[in-house]
Design an enzyme around this catalytic site. Structure first.
Site, short mmCIF file in Angstrom:
data_model
loop_
_atom_site.label_atom_id
_atom_site.label_comp_id
_atom_site.label_asym_id
_atom_site.label_seq_id
_atom_site.Cartn_x
_atom_site.Cartn_y
_atom_site.Cartn_z
N TYR A 11 0.82 -1.21 0.00
CA TYR A 11 0.00 0.00 0.00
C TYR A 11 0.86 1.26 0.00
O TYR A 11 0.57 2.22 0.72
CB TYR A 11 -0.90 0.05 1.24
CG TYR A 11 -1.78 -1.15 1.46
CD1 TYR A 11 -2.57 -1.67 0.44
CD2 TYR A 11 -1.84 -1.75 2.71
CE1 TYR A 11 -3.40 -2.75 0.65
CE2 TYR A 11 -2.68 -2.84 2.94
CZ TYR A 11 -3.45 -3.33 1.90
OH TYR A 11 -4.27 -4.41 2.13
N TYR A 138 -14.56 -4.92 3.35
CA TYR A 138 -13.22 -5.26 2.86
C TYR A 138 -13.00 -6.75 3.07
O TYR A 138 -13.24 -7.26 4.16
CB TYR A 138 -12.14 -4.47 3.61
CG TYR A 138 -10.75 -4.96 3.28
CD1 TYR A 138 -10.10 -4.55 2.12
CD2 TYR A 138 -10.09 -5.88 4.11
CE1 TYR A 138 -8.84 -5.03 1.78
CE2 TYR A 138 -8.83 -6.36 3.78
CZ TYR A 138 -8.21 -5.94 2.62
OH TYR A 138 -6.96 -6.42 2.29
N ASP A 230 -17.05 -13.07 7.05
CA ASP A 230 -15.61 -12.86 7.07
C ASP A 230 -15.25 -12.38 8.47
O ASP A 230 -15.38 -11.20 8.78
CB ASP A 230 -15.24 -11.83 5.99
CG ASP A 230 -13.76 -11.50 5.98
OD1 ASP A 230 -13.06 -11.89 6.93
OD2 ASP A 230 -13.31 -10.83 5.03
N LYS A 258 -6.24 -13.57 10.81
CA LYS A 258 -5.48 -12.64 11.67
C LYS A 258 -5.05 -13.13 13.07
O LYS A 258 -3.88 -13.43 13.26
CB LYS A 258 -6.23 -11.32 11.75
CG LYS A 258 -6.24 -10.62 10.38
CD LYS A 258 -6.37 -9.13 10.49
CE LYS A 258 -5.95 -8.44 9.22
NZ LYS A 258 -6.94 -8.44 8.13
C1 LIG Z 1 -7.10 -8.56 6.73
C2 LIG Z 1 -8.40 -9.00 6.22
C3 LIG Z 1 -8.51 -9.83 5.09
C4 LIG Z 1 -7.30 -10.26 4.29
O1 LIG Z 1 -6.41 -11.03 5.03
P1 LIG Z 1 -4.88 -11.17 4.51
O2 LIG Z 1 -4.28 -12.15 5.47
O3 LIG Z 1 -4.29 -9.81 4.60
O4 LIG Z 1 -4.93 -11.69 3.13
C5 LIG Z 1 -9.77 -10.22 4.68
N1 LIG Z 1 -10.87 -9.83 5.34
C6 LIG Z 1 -10.81 -9.05 6.44
C7 LIG Z 1 -12.07 -8.68 7.14
C8 LIG Z 1 -9.58 -8.60 6.91
O5 LIG Z 1 -9.52 -7.79 7.96
#
Ligand SMILES: *Cc1c(COP(=O)(O)O)cnc(C)c1O
Length: 419
Positions: A11, A138, A230, A258
């Protein structure tokens, strides 16, 4: 000054990039820089490091696994750390989320979920290739995940023409937006709707309530569309409960990453219900799910994740998050009266001060000067500290936010809008 001539940073406009700070060590909530300075990490290394850096229990688990079996391919072979982790996740997750497909990053977990949804329908004889996604959502940077990310988040302007088919809806918070979502979902060919439960992270740390998720669940059910949650950012306590998905709105497919390993190693999981899984089990070879990351279920990462889950059982993590939420609410509240501030909010271990202009990234150096590591972006300055942070260190973070925001009235707008 560190020389980064061979690196391409995330980024970042490399032609104008300020030099990144070299880090040599980290412990608890503190990063140690090469020049000896220490910074309190107020964002847990992109929301991963929930138990703090270098927790001894995770270190020991990874070290023991390193001796026994650091890696092995996951096709035709299996190992105890992955078996154990899959069983534990299935037991902890709400509803019938029972089948765990491992990968190595959040974006890939989302790709897997999207592919699973499309093939679920194909295996049942229906051609459905479209997704419904939400404004300010996102879901990652790979092409499929990017396709269901709101273009307004600024992650993929250059790739605007290159997407899997999708339709964007507003979150169904009221009768009008519920009707609009209903309308979208009634279109033919929709495989699934995808949403970040309770908090939309990289789209600006925006919150919504459980009733909104229930409305999405109900609309998906009414139209026979799959629901994907997600939980890559919200999973493992960040919003105050172990998972953000409420029992009344359990998705058909759920993505985790994460904080899964306590921030120690890369690992992700896409978890499907028994019903979704059943559509892939048949006499026909072509009904199988054709995906298999090389480092799928890496044993070191699974050992770290199991150790992280141990810590949620043996240490008072969720109580710590409750205390962090109360302190964030109390100590960020004074920002509400400052010029240029339009909102102050907190949920779990996330505190947000929202400004009236996208100046936040220009405030980054001021935080380093105050001994804290924050990455404000877009129009928000936010905190997402490790859950083990003590009240005094959290106070240092909230004080820095209040002071820097107070001084920000003169800041020029800034182009960078990503976390
Ligand atoms: C960080 C994130 C992703 C992507 O994860 P990466 O490990 O960076 O590929 C997807 N969805 C959400 C909600 C996120 O916070």
């Amino acid at each position: 000054m560190v020389c980064i001539d061979s690196l391409w940073l995330p980024y970042t406009q490399m032609a104008a990039a300020p030099a990144p700070l070299p880090v040599v060590a980290a412990s608890g909530v503190r990063l140690r820089l090469a020049d000896g300075r220490e910074l309190i990490d107020g964002i847990s290394s992109w929301w991963t490091m929930c138990h703090g850096y270098g927790h001894p229990h995770i270190r020991q688990a990874v070290a023991a696994q390193l001796e026994a079996l650091p890696h092995v391919m996951f096709a035709g072979l299996v190992h105890e750390p992955a078996l154990k982790l899959a069983r534990r996740l299935a037991a902890l997750l709400p509803g019938h989320l029972e089948r765990v497909f491992f990968s190595e990053s959040g974006s890939v977990a989302v790709e897997v979920a999207l592919k699973m949804a499309v093939q679920y329908w194909q295996n049942r004889g229906e051609n459905r290739c479209k997704f419904v996604a939400f404004k300010d959502g996102y879901h990652g940077d790979t092409l499929g995940a990017l396709s269901v990310t709101d273009p307004g988040c600024g992650f993929h302007d250059a790739l605007a023409g290159y997407r899997v088919p999708q339709l964007f809806a507003g979150l169904p918070r009221d009768a009008t937006s519920r009707a609009a979502l209903d309308e979208l979902l009634s279109q033919p060919g929709i495989a699934a709707a995808i949403v970040e439960p309770r908090v939309q992270g990289a789209g600006g740390m925006r919150f919504h309530d459980a009733a909104t998720l229930q409305a999405i669940r109900a609309a998906c059910d009414a139209h026979g569309v799959l629901m994907i949650c997600d939980e890559i950012m919200t999973g493992f306590g960040r919003t105050g409960s172990l998972f953000a998905s409420p029992p009344e709105a359990v998705p058909d497919i759920l993505c985790l990453s994460k904080a899964l390993t306590g921030g120690t190693l890369p690992l992700a999981a896409t978890v499907a219900t028994d019903r979704v899984f059943a559509a892939f089990c048949s006499e026909r070879a072509e009904d199988a799910f054709m995906h298999g990351p090389t480092f799928m279920a890496n044993p070191l990462a699974c050992a770290a994740a199991n150790a992280s889950l141990d810590l949620f059982e043996t240490e008072p993590r969720l109580q710590q998050v409750t205390a962090i939420e109360a302190q964030l609410q109390r100590e960020l509240e004074p920002c509400r009266g400052l010029p240029g501030v339009v909102d102050v909010r907190a949920i779990g271990a996330i505190g947000v001060v929202q400004l009236d202009r996208p100046v936040a990234a220009s405030l980054r150096p001021a935080f380093v000067e105050r001994g804290v590591w924050l990455r404000p972006f877009g129009d928000i300055v936010y905190l997402a500290p490790p859950f083990v942070i003590d009240a005094a260190d959290l106070r240092t973070l909230t004080t820095a936010v209040c002071e820097v925001v107070a001084a920000s009235a003169t800041q020029a707008p800034c182009e960078i809008s990503t976390p």
